[in-house]
Design a protein around this motif. Structure first.
Motif, PDB file in Angstrom:
ATOM      1  N   LEU A 175     160.554   8.294  10.528  1.00 54.07           N
ATOM      2  CA  LEU A 175     160.981   8.972  11.263  1.00 54.07           C
ATOM      3  C   LEU A 175     161.396  10.360  10.857  1.00 54.07           C
ATOM      4  O   LEU A 175     160.867  11.597  11.472  1.00 54.07           O
ATOM      5  CB  LEU A 175     161.526   8.506  12.431  1.00 54.07           C
ATOM      6  CG  LEU A 175     160.952   7.574  13.338  1.00 54.07           C
ATOM      7  CD1 LEU A 175     161.863   7.101  14.479  1.00 54.07           C
ATOM      8  CD2 LEU A 175     159.802   8.171  14.139  1.00 54.07           C
ATOM      9  N   PHE A 324     158.271   5.379  18.777  1.00 57.24           N
ATOM     10  CA  PHE A 324     157.608   6.567  17.960  1.00 57.24           C
ATOM     11  C   PHE A 324     157.303   7.763  18.760  1.00 57.24           C
ATOM     12  O   PHE A 324     157.671   8.769  18.667  1.00 57.24           O
ATOM     13  CB  PHE A 324     156.717   6.073  17.050  1.00 57.24           C
ATOM     14  CG  PHE A 324     156.054   6.951  16.067  1.00 57.24           C
ATOM     15  CD1 PHE A 324     156.491   7.527  14.963  1.00 57.24           C
ATOM     16  CD2 PHE A 324     154.731   7.854  16.659  1.00 57.24           C
ATOM     17  CE1 PHE A 324     155.870   8.522  14.446  1.00 57.24           C
ATOM     18  CE2 PHE A 324     154.143   8.599  15.970  1.00 57.24           C
ATOM     19  CZ  PHE A 324     154.847   9.344  14.725  1.00 57.24           C
ATOM     20  N   TYR A 327     160.290   9.059  20.605  1.00 57.42           N
ATOM     21  CA  TYR A 327     161.041   9.940  19.689  1.00 57.42           C
ATOM     22  C   TYR A 327     160.872  11.213  19.504  1.00 57.42           C
ATOM     23  O   TYR A 327     161.258  12.199  19.484  1.00 57.42           O
ATOM     24  CB  TYR A 327     161.416   9.180  18.318  1.00 57.42           C
ATOM     25  CG  TYR A 327     162.361   9.726  17.350  1.00 57.42           C
ATOM     26  CD1 TYR A 327     163.569   9.790  17.372  1.00 57.42           C
ATOM     27  CD2 TYR A 327     161.673  10.649  16.266  1.00 57.42           C
ATOM     28  CE1 TYR A 327     164.461  10.308  16.311  1.00 57.42           C
ATOM     29  CE2 TYR A 327     162.636  11.152  15.403  1.00 57.42           C
ATOM     30  CZ  TYR A 327     163.847  10.999  15.559  1.00 57.42           C
ATOM     31  OH  TYR A 327     164.675  11.699  14.554  1.00 57.42           O
TER      32      TYR A 327
END
Length: 346
Positions: A175, A324, A327
C-alpha cells in the motif's frame, strides 16, 4: 444499450476534441481489458476503433497463466488483429486492409458486422502505433481506444493522445508503494505544457524529433550534440551561458543525475523542458522538491483524465480487496477512483 455503473466518470468521452484515448496501468493485470470493455459499451453512436500495443483478449495471461477477459466489440467497431484471429472470426467481420508495415507478424484492420468477442493486438513500436491510429481514423473512427502502457515505447507518451486513463493495480506492491506511485503520477500529471514553443510551430517539431539536449538562447534552439546527461554534465555546464533561457532534455532524468541537473538549473535560472513528464525518473521525495523548486514543463503533457483502480490483486481475498479500495479512496478523495471490479449493469 443499458447504462453502466461508473459511466458518469467518463462523460468527457463525448467531447469532440477527444479522439484518441489510451488506457495504461502501473503493473501487469491492472484491469485494463475490463475497463476497455466498459468504455466500448459507452458508445452511443458512430464508428469507434480499438487496438492494443500488445495483445488483449487472450484466454490466459502469458506470464501468470490466469484467465483473462475477451474484448467485447459491438457492431461497427474497427479493430486490429492477427491472422489467426482473422481466420477465426470469418464472416463476422469485413477485412479492411493489411497493415503495410507488418511484415514478420502480419496484422490486419477489420470491422465488426455483428457484436462479438475477440482478441485484439497492434504493432510494438511508437511509430507504427501512430500509423495504426491514423489508419483507423482514416477509416472513419470518431474515437479510438488504445490498450497501452506508460513506457517511452508506447503511443501513450506521444502528441497524438488526447486523454489517458490510469489504472492502479493492487499487484504493483505494498500500500505504501502504491501510494507513493500515485503521488508521483499526480505530480507528473500536473506538469504543464511548455508555453515557450507552440504545438504548431516548426520549433516544436524540431524538439520532438531531436534526440539531443537543446539550449534556447536569443530566441533560437541550438542542439548541444549531447544525447544523454550521463557522463555529460560537465560539457553541458560549460555550454550554458547567461543567455540560456531554457534547456530541453528529451531523455530520462534519473536519480543518478538529479543533483547535477538541479544545480545547473539553480545556477543558470534556465527553464527545464522535458519531452514528457514521465521522463522524470526520480524518486517521490526528490520529485516533490524538484517540481516545487524548478517548475518543469513538458512538450507533451501527461493528460490523465481519469483514475481507476483494480482492487483484486493476485491472491487477494474479497476483504483485502475492500480494504485496498477503501484505503486508496480515503488517501486520494480528489481522484474519484472507479474500481474496474465494480463496473456492471445498474
Amino acid at each position: 444499450m443499458a447504462e453502466f455503473a461508473g459511466s458518469s466518470h467518463f462523460n468527457w468521452l463525448e467531447e469532440e476534441s477527444i479522439k484518441a484515448i489510451t488506457i495504461v496501468g502501473i503493473c501487469k493485470n491492472a484491469g485494463k481489458t475490463t475497463l476497455l470493455n466498459h468504455l466500448i459499451s459507452l458508445r452511443k453512436k458512430g464508428t469507434w476503433g480499438v487496438f492494443s500495443t500488445g495483445i488483449d483478449g487472450e484466454e490466459t495471461d502469458f506470464l501468470f497463466r490466469i484467465p483473462k477477459p475477451p474484448v467485447i466489440l459491438d457492431k461497427d467497431f474497427i479493430f486490429c488483429c492477427d491472422t489467426s484471429t482473422l481466420d477465426e472470426l470469418g464472416c463476422q467481420i469485413v477485412v479492411l486492409s493489411k497493415l503495410p508495415f507488418s511484415v514478420d507478424r502480419p496484422l490486419w484492420m477489420a470491422k465488426t458486422l455483428i457484436p462479438l468477442q475477440t482478441e485484439i493486438t497492434g504493432p510494438s513500436t511508437v511509430k507504427e502505433q501512430i500509423q495504426t491510429l491514423k489508419l483507423i481514423q482514416n477509416y472513419g473512427a470518431e474515437k479510438v481506444l488504445i490498450d497501452g502502457s506508460i513506457d517511452r515505447k508506447s503511443i501513450a507518451q506521444s502528441e497524438y493522445i488526447d486523454a489517458v486513463i490510469m489504472v492502479i493495480g493492487a499487484n504493483f506492491g505494498t500500500l505504501d508503494e502504491i501510494t507513493d506511485e500515485v503521488n508521483r503520477l499526480k505530480i507528473l500529471n500536473s506538469i504543464p505544457q511548455s508555453t515557450l514553443v507552440t504545438p504548431n510551430s516548426p520549433e516544436y517539431k524540431f524538439l520532438l524529433d531531436s534526440e539531443e539536449i537543446c539550449l534556447y538562447e536569443e530566441r533560437n534552439w541550438k542542439p548541444s550534440g549531447l544525447v544523454s546527461l550521463i557522463g555529460n554534465i560537465k560539457p553541458l555546464r560549460q555550454m550554458i551561458s547567461k543567455n540560456t533561457e531554457a534547456i530541453y532534455i528529451p531523455g530520462a532524468i534519473t536519480d543518478m543525475v538529479y543533483q547535477d541537473i538541479k544545480n545547473i538549473l539553480s545556477q543558470s535560472g534556465a527553464q527545464l523542458i522535458v519531452r514528457h513528464p514521465n521522463c522524470l525518473k526520480i524518486r517521490l521525495k526528490r520529485l516533490e522538491f524538484f517540481y516545487t523548486q524548478h517548475h518543469p514543463t513538458a512538450l507533451i503533457p501527461f493528460r490523465i483524465r481519469n483514475w481507476a483502480l483494480n482492487s483484486m490483486g493476485l491472491g487477494f481475498s474479497d476483504i483485502e480487496a475492500q480494504e485496498f479500495r477503501a484505503y486508496l479512496r480515503a488517501q486520494f478523495p480528489d481522484l474519484n477512483f472507479v474500481d474496474v471490479m465494480e463496473l456492471g449493469y445498474e
